[in-house]
Motif scaffolding. Sequence first.
Motif: not given
Length: 117
Positions: A33-42, A46-50, A92-94, A112-114
Amino acid sequence: QVQLVESGGGLVQPGGSLRLSCAASGRTFTLYRMGWFRQAPGKEREFVASITSSGSTTNYADSVKGRFGISRDNAKNTVYLQMNSLKPEDTAVYYCAGRISDKYDYWGQGTQVTVSS
């Protein structure tokens, strides 16, 4: 074991689109099972999709539902995240991640996605 490499990040204007890719090594990709997560500065990651191993079922965070789409091509050992109608708060960084059990064991290095004008 699976190694994951993300690509496709970059700078995009609000309202724009990006497609992230996550290439997996190893012959057992179809089991994961695969997922995408992201983390914004500070902020915390967090979970995005799976998506399930067969691709039959997907799941999304409320914040991206209707704008993002996760898919996979098991013949290419790749999972995708199509991101539309991007907002500055999507910056965020994905990371892509894979799991067989109840937790994600394998993680990519991130891309990185900006979203900015």
